[in-house]
Design a protein around this motif. Structure first.
Motif, PDB file in Angstrom:
ATOM      1  N   GLN A 181      -9.979  -4.484   2.265  1.00  0.00           N
ATOM      2  CA  GLN A 181      -9.457  -3.162   2.729  1.00  0.00           C
ATOM      3  C   GLN A 181      -9.982  -3.133   4.279  1.00  0.00           C
ATOM      4  O   GLN A 181     -11.215  -4.234   5.008  1.00  0.00           O
ATOM      5  N   PRO A 182      -9.247  -2.638   5.323  1.00  0.00           N
ATOM      6  CA  PRO A 182      -8.502  -1.871   4.421  1.00  0.00           C
ATOM      7  C   PRO A 182      -6.844  -2.863   4.970  1.00  0.00           C
ATOM      8  O   PRO A 182      -5.760  -1.378   4.109  1.00  0.00           O
ATOM      9  N   GLN A 200      -4.801  -2.294  -0.327  1.00  0.00           N
ATOM     10  CA  GLN A 200      -5.604  -0.998  -1.475  1.00  0.00           C
ATOM     11  C   GLN A 200      -5.678  -1.274  -2.605  1.00  0.00           C
ATOM     12  O   GLN A 200      -6.397  -0.050  -3.575  1.00  0.00           O
ATOM     13  N   ASN A 206       0.665  -1.262   0.363  1.00  0.00           N
ATOM     14  CA  ASN A 206      -0.351  -0.083   0.144  1.00  0.00           C
ATOM     15  C   ASN A 206       0.842   0.937  -0.242  1.00  0.00           C
ATOM     16  O   ASN A 206       0.505   2.366  -0.721  1.00  0.00           O
TER      17      ASN A 206
END
Length: 376
Positions: free
Chosen positions: A326-327, A330, A269
């Motif tokens: 999520q989270p 991503q 991410n």
């Protein structure tokens, strides 16, 4: 008389050694009919100009690796099937399975190796047919399991060359970005557009090839080798996780059970990964249905509540692979692709699946190869 016997013995020994050395150079190629069946198992989404992730779950056998031309013919047939189905374009990212490159160690060997019943016997043929290469590799081996280290190290330079020629060539031939599964090599790196090997430990690494046939970025090394490989495969540095730019978006690679660790997705991410490819390989004919044995490293991530043997191997893979959930991740989509086939008595398992919007989709597990596609 004693001198005569000594002379006769010496001559016989020299003749035997000479015959053995001549034998090691003989590499007859047997006729072989490979199974080219392939089915489109999953085709999710609708075609768009954003491209697609295309997974190829091949069905391979030792004889497929006897020559680079033979292996190219089989893999190119899979890609041609995808092209015929309308799944190939300039933004296609193709994902191949873990260790598809490692078996290049079998290239150009004797028929006895491919015809063996047991893996151990095949490896004995490999070392017997390449005595000098094996001896040099054994002396330079760094792993605790020197034999397996030597088997992989003895032809490393040729393997790296063949790996780039084969998979870079396929990427260029079909005009795609290709995640070339993985290959075990000593200290692999890319320099001036060429995959190079060093003299250090063996790493299980994946290389991405662009549509020009050249490597994109540096090899991504596996962080957590499986139990059976820890004696000769070195864990990669967990901080060296890379993301490469492709026509379909920024791509991260997690090899095998590296995809089980939430912290790896957080690192992806941070580097802006939009897609995640997971080349994978599970050994054993029925391992997918057997109880899951737990994590491949010393410690279990604190976020994970699963316990060994409370679910099957296959269920664990689908639960722990966190692409687009999520989270934690991503990424918009990802794919786990497994190597299938029969390598002597070393069975293979694993059902490839794709992930999108927190959902997991898998195809059937009939005989033959499988295509899995997701439009982005």
């Amino acid at each position: 008389m004693r001198k005569l016997f000594a002379l006769a013995f010496t001559l016989a020994l020299v003749a035997a050694v000479a015959a053995y050395l001549v034998w090691t150079q003989e590499r007859p190629v047997a006729h072989y009919l490979s199974d080219l069946r392939i089915t489109l198992a999953v085709n999710e989404g609708v075609p768009s100009d954003r491209g697609n992730l295309l997974g190829i779950q091949p069905e391979l056998f030792p004889a497929d690796y006897q020559s680079l031309e033979r292996l190219h013919l089989k893999l190119a047939a899979y890609l041609q099937k995808a092209r015929d189905e309308g799944l190939i374009n300039s933004k296609t990212v193709v994902v191949l399975p873990e260790h598809i490159g490692t078996w290049l160690m079998l290239s150009g060997e004797k028929n006895e190796l491919y015809q063996s019943i047991h893996l151990k016997d095949a490896m004995n043929w490999l070392s017997a047919s390449n005595p000098f290469l094996f001896a040099r590799a054994w002396l330079s081996a760094t792993g605790e399991n020197r034999m397996d280290d030597a088997y992989l190290r003895m032809k490393a330079q040729a393997m790296a060359r063949d790996y780039q020629a084969l998979f870079g060539g396929l990427a260029r031939e079909f005009g795609v970005t290709l995640v070339a599964g993985s290959i075990a090599l000593p200290d692999p790196s890319v320099s001036e557009g060429q995959l190079q090997v060093g003299r250090g430990p063996l790493y299980n690494a994946s290389v991405v090839f662009g549509a020009d046939g050249l490597p994109v970025g540096q090899p991504q090394r596996q962080f957590y080798p499986i139990y059976d490989e820890r004696g000769f495969i070195e864990p990669g540095d967990e901080n060296l996780i890379s993301v490469v730019d492709t026509p379909a978006g920024r791509l991260g690679i997690l090899i095998g059970s590296d995809s089980w660790y939430p912290d790896n997705y957080r690192k992806l991410n941070e580097r802006g990964a939009q897609l995640v490819a997971v080349p994978a390989f599970v050994t054993g004919r029925d391992t997918w249905e057997r109880p899951w044995r737990g994590f491949k490293s010393v410690s279990t991530p604190p976020e994970i509540s699963l316990k060994p043997e409370e679910l099957s191997e296959g269920e664990a893979w689908r639960r722990l692979t966190l692409i687009s959930q999520q989270p934690v991740s991503q990424a918009s989509a990802g794919m786990s692709v497994f190597l299938r086939g029969q390598f002597w008595d070393l069975g293979t398992a694993g059902h490839s699946f794709l992930s999108s919007n927190g959902q997991v989709t898998a195809g059937s597990d009939d005989h033959g190869a499988r295509l899995l596609n997701i439009w982005l």
